[in-house]
Design an enzyme around this catalytic site. Structure first.
Site, PDB file in Angstrom:
ATOM      1  N   TYR A 145       0.857  -1.181   0.000  1.00 43.68           N
ATOM      2  CA  TYR A 145       0.000   0.000   0.000  1.00 43.68           C
ATOM      3  C   TYR A 145       0.892   1.229   0.000  1.00 43.68           C
ATOM      4  CZ  TYR A 145      -3.506   3.388   1.603  1.00 43.68           C
ATOM      5  OH  TYR A 145      -4.345   4.468   1.721  1.00 43.68           O
ATOM      6  N   ASP A 240       9.353   2.565  -0.303  1.00 43.96           N
ATOM      7  CA  ASP A 240       8.348   3.279   0.482  1.00 43.96           C
ATOM      8  C   ASP A 240       8.599   2.912   1.947  1.00 43.96           C
ATOM      9  OD1 ASP A 240       6.172   4.184   1.847  1.00 43.96           O
ATOM     10  OD2 ASP A 240       4.674   3.468   0.402  1.00 43.96           O
ATOM     11  N   LYS A 268       4.728   9.930   8.494  1.00 46.37           N
ATOM     12  CA  LYS A 268       4.399  10.673   9.719  1.00 46.37           C
ATOM     13  C   LYS A 268       5.433  10.631  10.838  1.00 46.37           C
ATOM     14  CE  LYS A 268       1.442   6.874   9.147  1.00 46.37           C
ATOM     15  NZ  LYS A 268       0.496   6.597   8.102  1.00 46.37           N
TER      16      LYS A 268
HETATM   17  N1  HOZ Z   1      -3.975   2.938   6.039  1.00 47.76           N
HETATM   18  C1  HOZ Z   1      -3.502   3.098   7.366  1.00 47.76           C
HETATM   19  C2  HOZ Z   1      -2.744   1.936   7.884  1.00 47.76           C
HETATM   20  N2  HOZ Z   1      -2.009   1.188   6.970  1.00 47.76           N
HETATM   21  C3  HOZ Z   1      -4.605   3.388   8.342  1.00 47.76           C
HETATM   22  C4  HOZ Z   1      -4.803   4.837   8.431  1.00 47.76           C
HETATM   23  C5  HOZ Z   1      -5.696   5.278   9.568  1.00 47.76           C
HETATM   24  O1  HOZ Z   1      -6.813   4.792   9.717  1.00 47.76           O
HETATM   25  O2  HOZ Z   1      -5.262   6.118  10.309  1.00 47.76           O
END
Ligand code: HOZ
Length: 431
Positions: A145, A240, A268
């Site tokens: 992802y 990534d 983040k």
């Molecule tokens: N796609 C995020 C984890 N792989 C989750 C994002 C979220 O819900 O904060």
């Protein structure tokens, strides 16, 4: 049973005004058949919901809260920055300091550009790769992802897989045709495509350790093999490291595995938990980014002074205390060993994948090495397990397709509590 009435009420209100009641799909607990908890605050390893229940937590904002919540150093840096205003839309010295620090910590990064999320970072990185190589297509791997940019919502992991839409409607055919998806951990299939079509392929992008189909490790030689294939066929290699950057080691997965990508995307954690992303890499490539080059990318909130200050406090601390990584790994290993020994006493098919402070328990007998094997899990059992662990005061990731993240706030007593809960929950579910 714990009282979740305020969360239940909040969720029903939320659904009137927010699609699905949440601002990011996995949080809705849809895949585990539950009711999302609305969080009030957090401290160290504990999350507190609006009903006042506390949970030992393993999400840590999906990675960045590696030092636990409410870290005084980071909070102090944020408060100080806020006193100087929230945003300027003009350069600050802090951006230069953090850029210099990141370049010194991450082996492949010579120049870096700040953005506001991992999604922005990956979208910008592939635009840059296309601009640099003058080629259109990218290779991504099934179950990886890379945020919600159109080019990546094809065989995507994380929430896209969790919600059952790994290929999202709304992505046009013309965009989709430029993304080639291949199985993770299979070098031969990559070689086959590169031999056939490397003239049209700009880059290979991957999570060097996957966190978005659960935690999945690269098999021996896989990352090195990709590096060699990219060199041979004139294709850029993009790691990534939104999840693995500064989490698996100071220099991320690339330092741990000794493989140098051309470009890296970060997320983040470089904002200490605030909304930040970045992409960086070789000077020669990065210098194509506007205004030094023609590949356009911009943003008023990029390099935001508050986020940069939080990130600086976090990264300085990680840089100066490399022993953190050993201790995080030891905590994670002891949790994995405890759970393994529980499960060996039960009649249960399972696989545990762990590296550094990332961890996944999969309910399948297969080794989980790619999206196909991740899909073989017992999702129904996972949903029940997740909800029962929650009732025991332990907040895991609400999807089998997500990794757990351990923070430095997790103590030995907490590990014992998790291992004991795991045993009693699974024993009663398997009765
Ligand atoms: N796609 C995020 C984890 N792989 C989750 C994002 C979220 O819900 O904060």
């Amino acid at each position: 049973m714990i009282d979740k009435s305020k969360s239940v009420k909040c969720f029903s209100e939320a659904q009137k005004f927010i699609p699905g009641g949440v601002n990011s799909p996995v949080r809705a607990f849809k895949a585990v058949g539950g009711q999302p908890l609305f969080i009030d605050s957090a401290d160290g390893a504990y999350l507190r919901d609006i009903d006042g229940n506390e949970y030992i937590e393993f999400i840590n904002s999906w990675g960045p809260m590696i030092l636990g919540h409410k870290n005084p150093m980071i909070q102090e840096a944020v408060i100080k920055a806020v006193q100087g205003s929230l945003s300027f839309g003009a350069p600050t010295a802090r951006e230069v300091e953090i850029a210099e620090l990141i370049c010194s910590m991450v082996p492949s990064i010579e120049k870096i550009r700040m953005v506001n999320s991992g999604t922005e970072a990956t979208m910008s990185a592939i635009r840059l790769a296309r601009g640099y190589t003058n080629k259109d297509k990218i290779i991504k791997f099934e179950g990886c992802y890379h945020g919600h940019g159109d080019s990546f919502l094809i065989a995507a992991g994380s929430g896209a897989a969790t919600m059952g839409h790994p290929d999202s409607p709304g992505v046009t055919e013309s965009v989709a045709k430029d993304t080639i998806t291949l199985p993770y951990n299979d070098l031969e299939v990559v070689e086959g495509i590169l031999v056939e079509a490397s003239d049209s392929i700009a880059a290979i992008i991957l999570e060097p350790v996957v966190g978005n189909m659960g935690c999945v490790l690269p098999v021996n030689g896989y990352l090195q093999g990709l590096r060699e294939l990219c060199d041979k066929h004139n294709v850029l290699l993009i790691f990534d490291e939104v999840m693995t950057g500064f989490r698996l080691s100071r220099g991320g997965a690339q330092e741990l595995f000794g493989v140098t990508p051309d470009l890296t995307t970060l997320g983040k954690i470089i904002g200490g938990g605030m909304p930040v992303g970045a992409y960086g890499g070789k000077k020669e490539i990065m210098d194509l980014v506007s205004p030094s080059g023609p590949v356009y990318q911009a943003g008023t909130l990029s390099g935001n002074p508050v986020a940069m200050s939080a990130g600086m406090a976090m990264l300085n601390h990680l840089n100066e205390n490399p022993d953190i990584y050993e201790s995080l790994e030891a905590t994670t290993k002891s949790m994995a060993e405890g759970i393994r020994s529980n499960l060996n006493d039960l009649d249960l098919n399972y696989t545990i994948n762990t590296i550094g402070s990332m961890f996944s328990l999969f309910f399948t007998e297969k080794p989980v090495v790619d999206f196909e094997s991740a899909k073989s899990c017992d999702f129904d059992l996972f949903g029940k397990y997740f909800n029962e662990m929650l009732n025991e005061g332990i907040y895991l990731a609400p999807s089998q397709y997500e990794s757990l993240f351990v923070s430095t706030s997790i103590t030995t007593d907490m590990v014992d509590k998790v291992v004991a809960a795991n045993k009693s929950v699974l024993a009663s579910l398997l009765k």
